[in-house]
Design a protein around this motif. Structure first.
Motif, PDB file in Angstrom:
ATOM      1  N   PHE A   1      14.090   0.035  -4.767  1.00 55.17           N
ATOM      2  CA  PHE A   1      12.864   0.046  -3.976  1.00 55.17           C
ATOM      3  C   PHE A   1      11.992  -1.196  -4.112  1.00 55.17           C
ATOM      4  CE2 PHE A   1      14.024   4.292  -2.884  1.00 55.17           C
ATOM      5  CZ  PHE A   1      13.557   4.369  -1.581  1.00 55.17           C
ATOM      6  N   PRO A   2      11.903  -1.845  -5.269  1.00 56.74           N
ATOM      7  CA  PRO A   2      11.174  -3.116  -5.278  1.00 56.74           C
ATOM      8  C   PRO A   2      11.791  -4.155  -4.321  1.00 56.74           C
ATOM      9  CG  PRO A   2      11.382  -2.297  -7.505  1.00 56.74           C
ATOM     10  CD  PRO A   2      12.217  -1.403  -6.636  1.00 56.74           C
ATOM     11  N   ILE A   3      13.099  -4.149  -4.205  1.00 51.09           N
ATOM     12  CA  ILE A   3      13.756  -5.059  -3.263  1.00 51.09           C
ATOM     13  C   ILE A   3      13.381  -4.687  -1.838  1.00 51.09           C
ATOM     14  CG2 ILE A   3      16.001  -5.813  -2.367  1.00 51.09           C
ATOM     15  CD1 ILE A   3      17.048  -5.378  -5.275  1.00 51.09           C
ATOM     16  N   TYR A   4      13.392  -3.409  -1.516  1.00 55.09           N
ATOM     17  CA  TYR A   4      12.984  -2.962  -0.179  1.00 55.09           C
ATOM     18  C   TYR A   4      11.556  -3.404   0.131  1.00 55.09           C
ATOM     19  CZ  TYR A   4      16.955   0.269   0.450  1.00 55.09           C
ATOM     20  OH  TYR A   4      18.187   0.823   0.606  1.00 55.09           O
ATOM     21  N   PHE A   5      10.660  -3.261  -0.823  1.00 56.82           N
ATOM     22  CA  PHE A   5       9.261  -3.601  -0.586  1.00 56.82           C
ATOM     23  C   PHE A   5       9.062  -5.102  -0.433  1.00 56.82           C
ATOM     24  CE2 PHE A   5       8.128   0.499  -3.022  1.00 56.82           C
ATOM     25  CZ  PHE A   5       8.303   1.240  -1.874  1.00 56.82           C
TER      26      PHE A   5
ATOM     27  N   GLY B   1       1.533  -5.332   7.665  1.00 52.48           N
ATOM     28  CA  GLY B   1       1.352  -6.212   6.520  1.00 52.48           C
ATOM     29  C   GLY B   1       0.586  -5.552   5.391  1.00 52.48           C
ATOM     30  N   VAL B   2      -0.469  -4.834   5.743  1.00 47.95           N
ATOM     31  CA  VAL B   2      -1.265  -4.136   4.719  1.00 47.95           C
ATOM     32  C   VAL B   2      -0.422  -3.068   4.027  1.00 47.95           C
ATOM     33  CG1 VAL B   2      -3.215  -2.547   4.395  1.00 47.95           C
ATOM     34  CG2 VAL B   2      -3.499  -4.627   5.747  1.00 47.95           C
ATOM     35  N   THR B   3       0.325  -2.291   4.795  1.00 44.19           N
ATOM     36  CA  THR B   3       1.162  -1.258   4.168  1.00 44.19           C
ATOM     37  C   THR B   3       2.263  -1.876   3.321  1.00 44.19           C
ATOM     38  OG1 THR B   3       2.524  -1.045   6.160  1.00 44.19           O
ATOM     39  CG2 THR B   3       0.687   0.493   5.922  1.00 44.19           C
ATOM     40  N   ALA B   4       2.800  -3.011   3.749  1.00 41.46           N
ATOM     41  CA  ALA B   4       3.828  -3.694   2.952  1.00 41.46           C
ATOM     42  C   ALA B   4       3.252  -4.150   1.620  1.00 41.46           C
ATOM     43  CB  ALA B   4       4.389  -4.887   3.730  1.00 41.46           C
ATOM     44  N   VAL B   5       2.064  -4.740   1.646  1.00 40.27           N
ATOM     45  CA  VAL B   5       1.429  -5.204   0.405  1.00 40.27           C
ATOM     46  C   VAL B   5       1.068  -4.022  -0.487  1.00 40.27           C
ATOM     47  CG1 VAL B   5      -0.637  -6.340  -0.535  1.00 40.27           C
ATOM     48  CG2 VAL B   5       0.628  -7.383   1.358  1.00 40.27           C
ATOM     49  N   LEU B   6       0.568  -2.938   0.101  1.00 41.07           N
ATOM     50  CA  LEU B   6       0.260  -1.741  -0.699  1.00 41.07           C
ATOM     51  C   LEU B   6       1.517  -1.196  -1.368  1.00 41.07           C
ATOM     52  CD1 LEU B   6      -2.290   0.145   1.590  1.00 41.07           C
ATOM     53  CD2 LEU B   6      -2.752  -0.980  -0.594  1.00 41.07           C
ATOM     54  N   ASN B   7       2.627  -1.143  -0.627  1.00 40.27           N
ATOM     55  CA  ASN B   7       3.891  -0.680  -1.211  1.00 40.27           C
ATOM     56  C   ASN B   7       4.323  -1.589  -2.351  1.00 40.27           C
ATOM     57  OD1 ASN B   7       4.428   1.625   0.281  1.00 40.27           O
ATOM     58  ND2 ASN B   7       5.483   0.504   1.888  1.00 40.27           N
ATOM     59  N   LEU B   8       4.207  -2.874  -2.148  1.00 36.64           N
ATOM     60  CA  LEU B   8       4.677  -3.852  -3.128  1.00 36.64           C
ATOM     61  C   LEU B   8       3.800  -3.880  -4.381  1.00 36.64           C
ATOM     62  CD1 LEU B   8       6.752  -6.123  -3.599  1.00 36.64           C
ATOM     63  CD2 LEU B   8       5.125  -7.679  -2.538  1.00 36.64           C
ATOM     64  N   VAL B   9       2.490  -3.812  -4.197  1.00 40.53           N
ATOM     65  CA  VAL B   9       1.567  -4.032  -5.306  1.00 40.53           C
ATOM     66  C   VAL B   9       1.087  -2.740  -5.965  1.00 40.53           C
ATOM     67  CG1 VAL B   9      -0.678  -5.036  -5.904  1.00 40.53           C
ATOM     68  CG2 VAL B   9       0.826  -6.212  -4.309  1.00 40.53           C
ATOM     69  N   ILE B  10       0.887  -1.685  -5.179  1.00 37.04           N
ATOM     70  CA  ILE B  10       0.282  -0.467  -5.739  1.00 37.04           C
ATOM     71  C   ILE B  10       1.275   0.693  -5.827  1.00 37.04           C
ATOM     72  CG2 ILE B  10      -1.487   1.300  -5.375  1.00 37.04           C
ATOM     73  CD1 ILE B  10      -3.256  -0.891  -4.192  1.00 37.04           C
ATOM     74  N   TYR B  11       1.789   1.122  -4.683  1.00 35.66           N
ATOM     75  CA  TYR B  11       2.589   2.345  -4.666  1.00 35.66           C
ATOM     76  C   TYR B  11       3.943   2.211  -5.351  1.00 35.66           C
ATOM     77  CZ  TYR B  11      -1.012   3.825  -1.475  1.00 35.66           C
ATOM     78  OH  TYR B  11      -2.222   4.118  -0.921  1.00 35.66           O
ATOM     79  N   GLY B  12       4.594   1.065  -5.194  1.00 34.74           N
ATOM     80  CA  GLY B  12       5.880   0.855  -5.862  1.00 34.74           C
ATOM     81  C   GLY B  12       5.766   0.946  -7.372  1.00 34.74           C
ATOM     82  N   PRO B  13       4.871   0.163  -7.985  1.00 39.22           N
ATOM     83  CA  PRO B  13       4.725   0.260  -9.442  1.00 39.22           C
ATOM     84  C   PRO B  13       4.269   1.642  -9.927  1.00 39.22           C
ATOM     85  CG  PRO B  13       3.787  -1.800  -8.666  1.00 39.22           C
ATOM     86  CD  PRO B  13       4.125  -0.995  -7.450  1.00 39.22           C
TER      87      PRO B  13
END
Length: 89
Positions: free
Chosen positions: A25-29, A65-77
């Protein structure tokens, strides 16, 4: 990713499934974020200047873009931490 997740969830033991998810999932994000940027850069006919003139497209791409950054920075971790904590229960 949805199909792969369902198949892996039913086919793998819980610990193996969690390990796989932590790596995939980090790769997906990251790809999601990269593709939003690539879409903005290659927006026809003349890239960002054309995108700025189309308010609806600009808003939709900004939302992506906002949802991508949220996934990458907040929700993924957060999800990764929750999965690890669940294993140790």
């Amino acid at each position: 990713s949805f199909v792969m997740t369902k198949i892996c969830y039913t086919a793998l033991p819980s610990s193996a499934f969690t390990s796989l998810q932590k790596r995939v999932f980090p790769i997906y994000f990251r790809l999601q974020s990269l593709l939003v940027i690539l879409t903005a850069i290659t927006y026809p006919p003349s890239s960002l200047s054309s995108l700025a003139s189309s308010t609806s497209d600009l808003l939709l791409l900004a939302f992506a873009g906002v949802t991508a950054v949220l996934n990458l920075v907040i929700y993924g971790p957060r999800t990764s931490r929750a999965m690890v904590q669940r294993i140790h229960q």
